[in-house]
Design a protein around this motif. Structure first.
Motif, mmCIF file in Angstrom:
data_model
loop_
_atom_site.group_PDB
_atom_site.id
_atom_site.type_symbol
_atom_site.label_atom_id
_atom_site.label_comp_id
_atom_site.label_asym_id
_atom_site.label_seq_id
_atom_site.Cartn_x
_atom_site.Cartn_y
_atom_site.Cartn_z
ATOM 1 N N MET A 1 0.842 -1.189 0.000
ATOM 2 C CA MET A 1 0.000 0.000 0.000
ATOM 3 C C MET A 1 0.883 1.245 0.000
ATOM 4 S SD MET A 1 -3.120 0.987 2.641
ATOM 5 C CE MET A 1 -4.075 -0.484 2.265
ATOM 6 N N THR A 2 0.568 2.199 -0.850
ATOM 7 C CA THR A 2 1.357 3.418 -0.961
ATOM 8 C C THR A 2 1.099 4.326 0.255
ATOM 9 O OG1 THR A 2 -0.344 4.713 -2.090
ATOM 10 C CG2 THR A 2 1.074 3.308 -3.470
ATOM 11 N N PRO A 3 2.009 5.286 0.511
ATOM 12 C CA PRO A 3 1.768 6.224 1.621
ATOM 13 C C PRO A 3 0.438 6.949 1.508
ATOM 14 C CG PRO A 3 4.047 6.368 0.884
ATOM 15 C CD PRO A 3 3.345 5.469 -0.090
ATOM 16 N N LEU A 4 0.068 7.375 0.310
ATOM 17 C CA LEU A 4 -1.213 8.060 0.137
ATOM 18 C C LEU A 4 -2.371 7.116 0.428
ATOM 19 C CD1 LEU A 4 -2.962 10.432 -0.625
ATOM 20 C CD2 LEU A 4 -2.636 9.861 -3.049
ATOM 21 N N ALA A 5 -2.272 5.883 -0.024
ATOM 22 C CA ALA A 5 -3.338 4.908 0.252
ATOM 23 C C ALA A 5 -3.482 4.681 1.749
ATOM 24 C CB ALA A 5 -3.042 3.595 -0.466
ATOM 25 N N ARG A 6 -2.351 4.595 2.456
ATOM 26 C CA ARG A 6 -2.406 4.404 3.913
ATOM 27 C C ARG A 6 -3.057 5.610 4.600
ATOM 28 N NH1 ARG A 6 2.626 1.743 3.164
ATOM 29 N NH2 ARG A 6 3.790 3.679 3.504
ATOM 30 N N GLU A 7 -2.757 6.809 4.096
ATOM 31 C CA GLU A 7 -3.336 8.009 4.679
ATOM 32 C C GLU A 7 -4.851 8.030 4.479
ATOM 33 O OE1 GLU A 7 -2.385 12.822 4.803
ATOM 34 O OE2 GLU A 7 -1.502 11.563 3.236
ATOM 35 N N ILE A 8 -5.290 7.635 3.311
ATOM 36 C CA ILE A 8 -6.734 7.569 3.043
ATOM 37 C C ILE A 8 -7.382 6.521 3.948
ATOM 38 C CG2 ILE A 8 -8.475 6.969 1.312
ATOM 39 C CD1 ILE A 8 -6.477 8.068 -0.807
ATOM 40 N N ARG A 40 -9.430 -4.739 5.360
ATOM 41 C CA ARG A 40 -8.837 -5.735 4.467
ATOM 42 C C ARG A 40 -7.864 -5.103 3.478
ATOM 43 N NH1 ARG A 40 -13.480 -10.324 3.109
ATOM 44 N NH2 ARG A 40 -14.387 -10.392 5.211
ATOM 45 N N GLY A 41 -7.840 -3.804 3.440
ATOM 46 C CA GLY A 41 -6.852 -3.126 2.590
ATOM 47 C C GLY A 41 -7.413 -2.769 1.238
ATOM 48 N N GLY A 42 -6.666 -3.114 0.209
ATOM 49 C CA GLY A 42 -7.003 -2.658 -1.133
ATOM 50 C C GLY A 42 -6.041 -1.550 -1.536
ATOM 51 N N LYS A 43 -6.080 -1.190 -2.787
ATOM 52 C CA LYS A 43 -5.118 -0.215 -3.312
ATOM 53 C C LYS A 43 -5.596 1.228 -3.189
ATOM 54 C CE LYS A 43 -3.603 -3.668 -6.673
ATOM 55 N NZ LYS A 43 -3.545 -4.031 -8.107
ATOM 56 N N MET A 44 -6.859 1.418 -2.786
ATOM 57 C CA MET A 44 -7.410 2.772 -2.670
ATOM 58 C C MET A 44 -7.259 3.538 -3.989
ATOM 59 S SD MET A 44 -8.341 2.894 0.611
ATOM 60 C CE MET A 44 -8.105 1.662 1.880
ATOM 61 N N LEU A 45 -7.442 2.849 -5.105
ATOM 62 C CA LEU A 45 -7.217 3.463 -6.414
ATOM 63 C C LEU A 45 -8.105 4.680 -6.629
ATOM 64 C CD1 LEU A 45 -6.995 0.255 -8.648
ATOM 65 C CD2 LEU A 45 -5.120 1.770 -8.047
ATOM 66 N N ARG A 46 -9.381 4.540 -6.311
ATOM 67 C CA ARG A 46 -10.316 5.630 -6.581
ATOM 68 C C ARG A 46 -10.049 6.820 -5.669
ATOM 69 N NH1 ARG A 46 -12.037 0.659 -6.989
ATOM 70 N NH2 ARG A 46 -13.250 -0.037 -8.802
ATOM 71 N N GLY A 47 -9.787 6.543 -4.385
ATOM 72 C CA GLY A 47 -9.484 7.619 -3.460
ATOM 73 C C GLY A 47 -8.193 8.347 -3.826
ATOM 74 N N VAL A 66 -12.758 13.697 1.100
ATOM 75 C CA VAL A 66 -13.577 13.269 -0.037
ATOM 76 C C VAL A 66 -13.098 11.904 -0.538
ATOM 77 C CG1 VAL A 66 -14.245 13.816 -2.415
ATOM 78 C CG2 VAL A 66 -14.167 15.625 -0.687
ATOM 79 N N ALA A 67 -11.777 11.712 -0.577
ATOM 80 C CA ALA A 67 -11.218 10.428 -1.020
ATOM 81 C C ALA A 67 -11.630 9.301 -0.077
ATOM 82 C CB ALA A 67 -9.698 10.522 -1.087
ATOM 83 N N ALA A 68 -11.570 9.561 1.239
ATOM 84 C CA ALA A 68 -11.972 8.546 2.218
ATOM 85 C C ALA A 68 -13.459 8.226 2.071
ATOM 86 C CB ALA A 68 -11.655 9.023 3.631
ATOM 87 N N ALA A 69 -14.271 9.254 1.798
ATOM 88 C CA ALA A 69 -15.706 9.025 1.595
ATOM 89 C C ALA A 69 -15.949 8.154 0.363
ATOM 90 C CB ALA A 69 -16.428 10.365 1.459
ATOM 91 N N LEU A 70 -15.172 8.375 -0.698
ATOM 92 C CA LEU A 70 -15.339 7.564 -1.902
ATOM 93 C C LEU A 70 -14.940 6.113 -1.631
ATOM 94 C CD1 LEU A 70 -16.117 7.414 -4.869
ATOM 95 C CD2 LEU A 70 -13.772 8.057 -5.459
#
Length: 329
Positions: A1-8, A40-47, A66-70
């Motif tokens: 998971m990327t730093p941005l994905a972890r932040e989201i 469970r994680g995931g790549k958070m691509l959309r966020g 907004v990203a977390a809401a998506l």
């Protein structure tokens, strides 16, 4: 998971109840259910695409919320989708309604839906952002209705155009169009019209690749049930392509299988149809169609992003868009 994905993900989880703070055991169990899919994680691509697009436009002040809401939208929709499709797995683990009674899983999805709107309010989301969320919920639901109704009504008189319309509504809008538009709107800018036209093409290509991976991907890396589309009787582009050219006896055999509920399907028959779809070239043709859709769409989006001030974020957003399609899981 990327730093941005972890932040989201951290932002998303912080909005959910803490099991340790629950006043009674039942509510601790409730909190754990709400956190199950998000944890469970995931790549958070959309966020990530929301945040990167906002940065490309030059203002990501409210983008994280907004990203977390998506991503919450993604999670509650998946809980409901797994129930509606009678799925067995999600992200490499049993679907939530396989772990607890279905009504509890359904209720958890409803709670995440409410939290989605609360996150947007707390982020100070602009009115146009809220309306975009309403649009993506309504559009996704209409696509899900098409998908479910075709299975429930035993429809096999469908064409590739029917599939494309369903996927534009069910998957393409919230996968590509909405994140791009939300990024621009969050930054206080009007989205480029190409975000809708090229985004739909790219989102459809994403779903076609997902259908391909369901049949020929590594189940462990893919994170969903291998050949789950056959167990669920999905009318994919691959299946429609094969049915159109199948010999009458094979078509009748396949339709008889797909009409049966999951519990009544013979694993040997599912394996037979799985093999026939791959051997016929229908899977390879679907992957090629996704490539033909994605390449011009990516080129259009690259041109649109080239005019934005935040070029580092623009480049990262384009790489992320490409990764939607050029993936093996």
């Amino acid at each position: 998971m990327t730093p941005l994905a972890r932040e989201i993900q951290r932002t998303l989880l912080a909005a959910l109840p803490d099991p340790e703070a629950a006043p009674r055991p039942e509510l601790a169990a409730y909190a754990r259910l709400l956190r199950d899919y998000p944890e469970r994680g995931g790549k958070m691509l959309r966020g990530r695409l929301v945040v990167l697009t906002a940065r490309a436009y030059g203002d990501d002040t409210a983008a994280l919320g907004v990203a977390a809401a998506l991503e919450l939208f993604q999670n509650w929709v998946l809980i409901h989708d797994d129930i509606e499709d009678d799925s067995d797995e999600r992200r490499g683990r049993p679907a939530l309604h396989r772990l607890v009674p279905m009504p509890l899983a359904l209720n958890a999805g409803d709670a995440l839906h409410a939290t989605m709107w609360r996150l947007l309010a707390e982020a100070g989301a602009r009115r146009k952002v809220l309306l975009e969320f309403a649009e993506l919920v309504e559009t996704t639901a209409s696509g899900q209705h098409l998908d479910l109704s075709w299975t429930l009504e035993d429809r096999f008189d469908l064409t590739p155009d029917d599939y494309l319309e369903m996927v534009r509504r069910k998957a393409a809008y919230y996968t590509a169009v909405a994140p791009l538009r939300l990024g621009a709107l969050t930054a206080g800018r009007m989205p480029d019209p190409v975000f809708a036209s090229a985004g739909l093409e790219l989102g459809v290509a994403f779903q076609i690749v997902d259908d391909v991976l369901n049949l020929e991907g590594d189940p462990e890396a893919y994170g969903k049930e291998a050949a789950g589309d056959l167990w669920e009787g999905k009318r994919t582009l691959i299946l429609l392509d094969w049915l159109a050219a199948a010999e009458p006896d094979e078509r009748a055999r396949a339709e008889a299988l797909l009409r049966k509920p999951r519990a009544e399907k013979d694993p040997a028959e599912v394996a037979w149809l799985h093999e026939r779809l791959i051997a016929s070239g229908a899977v390879a043709r679907a992957r090629e169609r996704a490539r033909r859709m994605a390449e011009p769409a990516l080129a259009e989006l690259e041109q649109a992003f080239a005019a934005l001030p935040g070029q580092d974020a623009a480049r990262e957003a384009l790489d992320l868009l490409a990764a939607l399609v050029w993936r093996e899981r």
